[in-house]
Design an enzyme around this catalytic site. Structure first.
Site, PDB file in Angstrom:
ATOM      1  N   GLU A  81       0.867  -1.175   0.000  1.00 41.40           N
ATOM      2  CA  GLU A  81       0.000   0.000   0.000  1.00 41.40           C
ATOM      3  C   GLU A  81       0.904   1.225   0.000  1.00 41.40           C
ATOM      4  OE1 GLU A  81      -3.187  -0.316   2.822  1.00 41.40           O
ATOM      5  OE2 GLU A  81      -3.086  -2.482   2.776  1.00 41.40           O
ATOM      6  N   ARG A 134     -13.284  -9.110   0.554  1.00 37.49           N
ATOM      7  CA  ARG A 134     -11.973  -8.914   1.178  1.00 37.49           C
ATOM      8  C   ARG A 134     -12.052  -9.242   2.661  1.00 37.49           C
ATOM      9  NH1 ARG A 134      -9.199  -5.038  -1.825  1.00 37.49           N
ATOM     10  NH2 ARG A 134      -7.382  -5.820  -0.752  1.00 37.49           N
TER      11      ARG A 134
END
Length: 281
Positions: free
Chosen positions: A3, A271
DNA sequence: GAGAGTGTTGTAAC
DNA sequence: GGTTACAACACTCT
């Protein structure tokens, strides 16, 4: 996998390692992982390395850039003679095996150092782009979560009666760039907001808490050089430290640092989503 | 061994 | 248009 904090860490390190080096050769081991004309890159110098959202931009001294997206499992690993020789370096035992079966692109520099793009799942890519192509790519993203352009007023304006869950909302790259699953889970825990809450049910005070929490966890992630959950490594093979201080991500069954409640894992939009049902309401 | 799960995101379908 | 489901791929874990 990586990320924003992971990508930022890679960029900072890469900048010091490869700026002003000249590309001697590019070897593409998997066609799908690379696009662009090699002729325009070989012999050209690297002028800078920067980041936008989760994209790594390697600026070349002509008008091109190599844009890299690591997606889930991409790695950029830099190796030179010193690293190959070891000396307690974390990469010393496995850099010997590079290129590995997961190496997709190899960039060799004129001083014999090498940058390997490894990507187990082949979702990531390296693409040579001109200004126009870059603009087009970057236009898909909202402001970076850690940039001054990402103000609370902007964030609040984007709620606009949207009905998606808060977790999906803060992971929407068009709203704000750089927040993936780990930091989304942690930010919502810090803000004490249930990830399943709908954006249109969030009031301004709650939005403010979420905004502050997002900035806080991302900045902590950058400070700790990212989170190493499975594949992530920095350019020089070092792992990040955020996973050791993560609030809820990967902590199913453990106690919430905030209220002591039990952290659970549920699926949200496909997710894995970790949160504390007792304080995240 | 089968099936589910993985830190991303683009696309197609509703 | 917004939202959802799934695919891209190759591994690991249950």
């Amino acid at each position: 996998m990586p990320e924003l904090p992971e990508v930022e860490t890679i960029v900072q390190r890469l900048k010091n390692l490869v700026a002003s080096k000249k590309v001697a050769e590019i070897e593409v081991l998997r066609e799908k992982s690379f696009s662009g004309d090699l002729q325009n890159i070989v012999g050209v110098m690297i002028s800078d390395v920067t980041r936008r959202a989760k994209l790594i931009r390697i600026h070349l001294s002509n008008d091109l850039s190599l844009l890299v997206h690591l997606k889930m499992t991409g790695q950029l690993i830099y190796v030179d003679d010193e690293i190959r020789m070891g000396g307690g370096h974390p990469t010393s035992d496995w850099v010997q095996d590079l290129p590995s079966s997961h190496t997709r692109v190899v960039i060799r520099f004129s001083d014999d150092s090498t940058l390997f793009f490894n990507d187990q799942r082949v979702f990531g890519w390296v693409r040579a782009m001109d200004e126009k192509m870059l603009d087009n790519e970057f236009s898909k993203y909202g402001p970076d979560v850690n940039s001054p352009d990402f103000t609370f007023e902007y964030f609040w304006s984007r709620f606009d009666r949207r009905t998606i869950t808060m977790k999906q909302f803060i992971m929407d790259n068009d709203v704000v760039a750089g927040v993936g699953n780990i930091y989304a889970c942690d930010a919502l825990n810090l803000a004490m907001i249930n990830p399943f809450r709908r954006a249109n049910e969030i009031n301004r005070d709650e939005a403010k808490r979420i905004y502050e929490a997002m900035r806080k966890v991302i900045n902590l992630g950058i400070k700790l050089k990212g989170a190493t959950i499975s594949d992530y490594k920095n350019v020089d093979g070092f792992s990040g430290g955020y996973q050791d201080v993560a609030l809820v991500y990967g902590k199913e069954g453990e106690s919430c640092k905030n209220c002591g409640g039990k952290i659970i894992k549920e699926k949200l939009a496909g997710r894995g989503t970790y949160y504390c049902p007792s304080c995240q309401i």
